[in-house]
Scaffold this active site. Structure first.
Site, PDB file in Angstrom:
ATOM      1  N   LYS A  81       0.810  -1.274  -0.095  1.00 19.54           N
ATOM      2  CA  LYS A  81      -0.024  -0.051  -0.110  1.00 19.54           C
ATOM      3  C   LYS A  81       0.837   1.305  -0.026  1.00 19.54           C
ATOM      4  O   LYS A  81       0.386   2.514   0.253  1.00 19.54           O
ATOM      5  CB  LYS A  81      -1.148   0.064   1.134  1.00 19.54           C
ATOM      6  CG  LYS A  81      -1.694  -1.343   1.579  1.00 19.54           C
ATOM      7  CD  LYS A  81      -2.455  -1.991   0.148  1.00 19.54           C
ATOM      8  CE  LYS A  81      -3.511  -1.269  -0.588  1.00 19.54           C
ATOM      9  NZ  LYS A  81      -3.783  -2.018  -2.060  1.00 19.54           N
ATOM     10  N   TRP A  86       1.489   2.048  -8.828  1.00 20.82           N
ATOM     11  CA  TRP A  86       1.955   3.449  -9.447  1.00 20.82           C
ATOM     12  C   TRP A  86       3.380   3.213  -9.902  1.00 20.82           C
ATOM     13  O   TRP A  86       3.708   3.710 -10.879  1.00 20.82           O
ATOM     14  CB  TRP A  86       1.930   4.589  -8.230  1.00 20.82           C
ATOM     15  CG  TRP A  86       1.575   5.832  -8.657  1.00 20.82           C
ATOM     16  CD1 TRP A  86       1.308   6.519  -9.925  1.00 20.82           C
ATOM     17  CD2 TRP A  86       1.558   7.090  -7.835  1.00 20.82           C
ATOM     18  NE1 TRP A  86       1.291   7.702  -9.849  1.00 20.82           N
ATOM     19  CE2 TRP A  86       1.512   8.102  -8.739  1.00 20.82           C
ATOM     20  CE3 TRP A  86       1.538   7.338  -6.554  1.00 20.82           C
ATOM     21  CZ2 TRP A  86       1.502   9.370  -8.131  1.00 20.82           C
ATOM     22  CZ3 TRP A  86       1.520   8.709  -5.796  1.00 20.82           C
ATOM     23  CH2 TRP A  86       1.580   9.662  -6.734  1.00 20.82           C
ATOM     24  N   HIS A 150       6.767  -7.729  -2.210  1.00 19.18           N
ATOM     25  CA  HIS A 150       6.486  -7.194  -0.867  1.00 19.18           C
ATOM     26  C   HIS A 150       7.408  -7.651   0.314  1.00 19.18           C
ATOM     27  O   HIS A 150       7.374  -7.212   1.427  1.00 19.18           O
ATOM     28  CB  HIS A 150       5.230  -7.136  -0.296  1.00 19.18           C
ATOM     29  CG  HIS A 150       4.230  -6.332  -1.233  1.00 19.18           C
ATOM     30  ND1 HIS A 150       4.358  -5.155  -1.702  1.00 19.18           N
ATOM     31  CD2 HIS A 150       3.002  -6.682  -1.639  1.00 19.18           C
ATOM     32  CE1 HIS A 150       3.377  -4.602  -2.123  1.00 19.18           C
ATOM     33  NE2 HIS A 150       2.430  -5.508  -2.268  1.00 19.18           N
ATOM     34  N   SER A 180      -5.006   2.535   4.349  1.00 21.05           N
ATOM     35  CA  SER A 180      -5.039   1.787   2.886  1.00 21.05           C
ATOM     36  C   SER A 180      -5.185   0.168   2.881  1.00 21.05           C
ATOM     37  O   SER A 180      -5.632  -0.457   2.319  1.00 21.05           O
ATOM     38  CB  SER A 180      -4.084   2.466   1.975  1.00 21.05           C
ATOM     39  OG  SER A 180      -4.162   1.916   0.683  1.00 21.05           O
ATOM     40  N   MET A 273      -5.256   6.687 -13.787  1.00 23.43           N
ATOM     41  CA  MET A 273      -4.823   5.583 -13.354  1.00 23.43           C
ATOM     42  C   MET A 273      -6.269   4.608 -12.861  1.00 23.43           C
ATOM     43  O   MET A 273      -6.462   3.638 -12.981  1.00 23.43           O
ATOM     44  CB  MET A 273      -3.795   5.147 -12.218  1.00 23.43           C
ATOM     45  CG  MET A 273      -2.525   5.543 -13.237  1.00 23.43           C
ATOM     46  SD  MET A 273      -0.895   4.900 -12.389  1.00 23.43           S
ATOM     47  CE  MET A 273      -1.256   3.322 -11.368  1.00 23.43           C
ATOM     48  N   PHE A 298      -9.832  -0.678  -4.973  1.00 24.91           N
ATOM     49  CA  PHE A 298      -8.409  -0.740  -4.951  1.00 24.91           C
ATOM     50  C   PHE A 298      -7.925   0.756  -5.122  1.00 24.91           C
ATOM     51  O   PHE A 298      -7.161   1.162  -4.229  1.00 24.91           O
ATOM     52  CB  PHE A 298      -7.974  -1.663  -6.104  1.00 24.91           C
ATOM     53  CG  PHE A 298      -6.320  -1.879  -5.847  1.00 24.91           C
ATOM     54  CD1 PHE A 298      -5.762  -2.730  -5.115  1.00 24.91           C
ATOM     55  CD2 PHE A 298      -5.692  -0.757  -6.776  1.00 24.91           C
ATOM     56  CE1 PHE A 298      -4.286  -2.828  -5.073  1.00 24.91           C
ATOM     57  CE2 PHE A 298      -4.043  -1.023  -6.768  1.00 24.91           C
ATOM     58  CZ  PHE A 298      -3.709  -2.079  -5.956  1.00 24.91           C
ATOM     59  N   MET A 299      -8.320   1.359  -6.078  1.00 19.63           N
ATOM     60  CA  MET A 299      -7.947   2.832  -6.300  1.00 19.63           C
ATOM     61  C   MET A 299      -8.876   3.605  -5.524  1.00 19.63           C
ATOM     62  O   MET A 299      -9.802   4.261  -6.042  1.00 19.63           O
ATOM     63  CB  MET A 299      -8.279   3.373  -7.804  1.00 19.63           C
ATOM     64  CG  MET A 299      -7.136   2.374  -8.773  1.00 19.63           C
ATOM     65  SD  MET A 299      -5.469   3.102  -8.490  1.00 19.63           S
ATOM     66  CE  MET A 299      -4.529   2.164  -9.804  1.00 19.63           C
TER      67      MET A 299
HETATM   68  S1  PPS Z   1      -0.564  -3.176  -3.149  1.00 23.05           S
HETATM   69  O1  PPS Z   1      -1.697  -3.771  -3.069  1.00 23.05           O
HETATM   70  O2  PPS Z   1       0.339  -3.167  -2.033  1.00 23.05           O
HETATM   71  O3  PPS Z   1       0.189  -3.339  -4.495  1.00 23.05           O
HETATM   72  O4  PPS Z   1      -1.159  -1.499  -3.068  1.00 23.05           O
HETATM   73  P1  PPS Z   1      -0.184  -0.279  -3.635  1.00 23.05           P
HETATM   74  O5  PPS Z   1      -0.252  -0.209  -5.144  1.00 23.05           O
HETATM   75  O6  PPS Z   1       1.177  -0.355  -2.811  1.00 23.05           O
HETATM   76  O7  PPS Z   1      -1.242   0.733  -2.971  1.00 23.05           O
HETATM   77  C1  PPS Z   1      -2.325   1.216  -3.471  1.00 23.05           C
HETATM   78  C2  PPS Z   1      -2.686   2.524  -3.014  1.00 23.05           C
HETATM   79  O8  PPS Z   1      -1.956   3.586  -3.784  1.00 23.05           O
HETATM   80  C3  PPS Z   1      -2.920   4.724  -4.567  1.00 23.05           C
HETATM   81  N1  PPS Z   1      -2.777   4.693  -5.923  1.00 23.05           N
HETATM   82  C4  PPS Z   1      -2.521   5.882  -6.427  1.00 23.05           C
HETATM   83  N2  PPS Z   1      -2.355   6.906  -5.615  1.00 23.05           N
HETATM   84  C5  PPS Z   1      -1.890   8.248  -6.394  1.00 23.05           C
HETATM   85  N3  PPS Z   1      -1.757   8.224  -7.812  1.00 23.05           N
HETATM   86  C6  PPS Z   1      -1.651   7.082  -8.558  1.00 23.05           C
HETATM   87  N4  PPS Z   1      -1.768   7.034  -9.616  1.00 23.05           N
HETATM   88  C7  PPS Z   1      -2.036   5.894  -7.665  1.00 23.05           C
HETATM   89  N5  PPS Z   1      -2.272   4.518  -8.088  1.00 23.05           N
HETATM   90  C8  PPS Z   1      -2.711   3.933  -6.813  1.00 23.05           C
HETATM   91  C9  PPS Z   1      -4.089   3.660  -4.256  1.00 23.05           C
HETATM   92  O9  PPS Z   1      -5.491   4.458  -4.334  1.00 23.05           O
HETATM   93  C10 PPS Z   1      -3.971   2.972  -2.873  1.00 23.05           C
HETATM   94  O10 PPS Z   1      -4.111   4.103  -1.917  1.00 23.05           O
HETATM   95  P2  PPS Z   1      -5.302   4.710  -1.109  1.00 23.05           P
HETATM   96  O11 PPS Z   1      -4.936   5.478   0.105  1.00 23.05           O
HETATM   97  O12 PPS Z   1      -5.939   3.286  -0.619  1.00 23.05           O
HETATM   98  O13 PPS Z   1      -6.261   5.292  -2.049  1.00 23.05           O
END
Ligand code: PPS
Length: 336
Positions: A81, A86, A150, A180, A273, A298-299
């Site tokens: 998370k 990203w 991870h 998250s 995204m 997820f997003m």
């Molecule tokens: S995982 O399951 O561990 O692979 O998750 P991970 O990708 O590390 O984290 C998911 C969080 O990243 C946010 N996210 C983004 N934030 C900003 N910009 C972009 N482009 C983006 N893409 C993914 C996603 O919304 C999750 O955060 P939260 O706070 O839950 O919204």
């Protein structure tokens, strides 16, 4: 006094065999019963690392430890998370000559294999049927590979420390990660506990899936000056995405025009995204929401500061205290 290099310490770990200890405490049992998936068959504490993983990890540990690394790989290593998806999308496009065409046609899951995904899903999980063996997928992927992992430093493939491919580590403010990750457990595992209960589990350093947040993070923070390691933060990416893209490109030895950098920044913007079916997990989300009768996504917010907003002031203060004790004297700057 001379400091022991992180690589010397790693060499000692490489020579140690892994040990597994079953975890069964009242807190871990409470946490397990609040999840419909993943923890069903119990967890083990793995030594070295103290990482808590599903029992199933035992079947995969050697394959991951002995995984054949390539010098031109790029490994995206994170605590869950922190901005993994990203960063994967950014790095994949940087090392694939900004091939937006392929990026918009092929799912990130196959472009950038999540190497240990196989042990997250239990054998009876219906999702498993649609998932290939991700270690084999990574083995068979053409170079340059962009591999997601991870696992904590001590459990990563040994060859990462001898072949030394590039590693991009991304970290994030711990309260935002906690919230998250709570949402992630609701979405993927049907977690029914409260945010407060989840926070207890997260800080107990014994029940949440991965190893203690601070151990994972500080281990990589201490390697930030190694030539092949880049440590970025979610907060920096939010503040100046084009700047982080340029910095990461430089680290990877890639050159692009300013126009291309800006096109990538636009592609990686949260609003884009969130709607991109190759990275947003929307397809799985629909099935999971039905299975677990919730509306987790997820997003989710894609913002900085959600932890502070969503945790009660008392809980936020406890997380801050817990964190302060762990980062004291480390110079770690991304507290959040
Ligand atoms: S995982 O399951 O561990 O692979 O998750 P991970 O990708 O590390 O984290 C998911 C969080 O990243 C946010 N996210 C983004 N934030 C900003 N910009 C972009 N482009 C983006 N893409 C993914 C996603 O919304 C999750 O955060 P939260 O706070 O839950 O919204």
């Amino acid at each position: 006094m001379s400091q022991t290099s992180p690589y010397t310490i790693m060499k000692i770990w490489m020579e140690m065999s892994l040990q597994f200890e079953d975890i069964k405490t009242p807190l871990s049992e409470k946490f397990r019963s609040s999840n419909k998936r993943i923890y069903c068959n119990g967890s083990v504490r793995v030594s070295p690392s103290d990482c808590i993983l599903p029992v199933k990890y035992k079947q995969f540990a050697d394959r991951i430890k002995n995984f054949e690394v390539r010098e031109d790989d790029v490994w995206i290593v994170t605590y869950p998370k922190c901005g993994t998806t990203w960063t994967q999308e950014m790095v994949w496009l940087l090392i694939n000559n900004m091939d937006f065409n392929r990026a918009t046609q092929e799912n990130l899951f196959t472009r950038s294999p999540f190497i240990e995904y196989g042990f997250i899903l239990e054998d009876d999980d219906e999702r498993r049927r649609n998932v290939m063996d991700t270690i084999t997928l990574a083995e068979n992927s053409p170079s340059p590979r962009c591999i997601k992992c991870h696992l904590p430093k001590d459990l990563l493939p040994d060859q990462l420390w001898t072949k030394k491919p590039k590693i991009v580590y991304v970290t994030r403010g711990v309260k935002d990660v906690l919230v998250s990750y709570y949402n992630h457990h609701r979405l993927l595992n049907g977690y029914t506990g409260s945010l407060d209960d989840f926070a207890e589990a997260f800080m107990s350093e014994s029940v949440v899936y991965w190893d203690p947040f601070w151990k994972n993070t500080l281990d990589f923070w201490n390697m930030r000056n190694e030539e092949n390691v880049l440590v970025n933060s979610y907060e920096e990416m939010k503040k100046d995405l084009p700047g982080i893209i340029r910095k990461t490109a430089k680290f990877l030895g890639k050159e692009f025009s300013e126009e291309q950098f800006l096109a990538l920044a636009e592609h990686l913007d949260f609003s884009k995204m969130k709607d991109n079916p190759m990275v947003n997990f929307e397809e799985q989300k629909k099935k999971l929401n039905e299975m677990f009768c919730n509306d987790a996504t997820f997003m989710r917010r894609g913002e900085v500061g959600t932890g502070k907003k969503e945790l009660s002031p008392e809980l936020a203060a406890r997380v801050d205290k817990w964190s302060k004790e762990r980062i004291q004297g480390t110079g770690y700057p991304f507290v959040g």
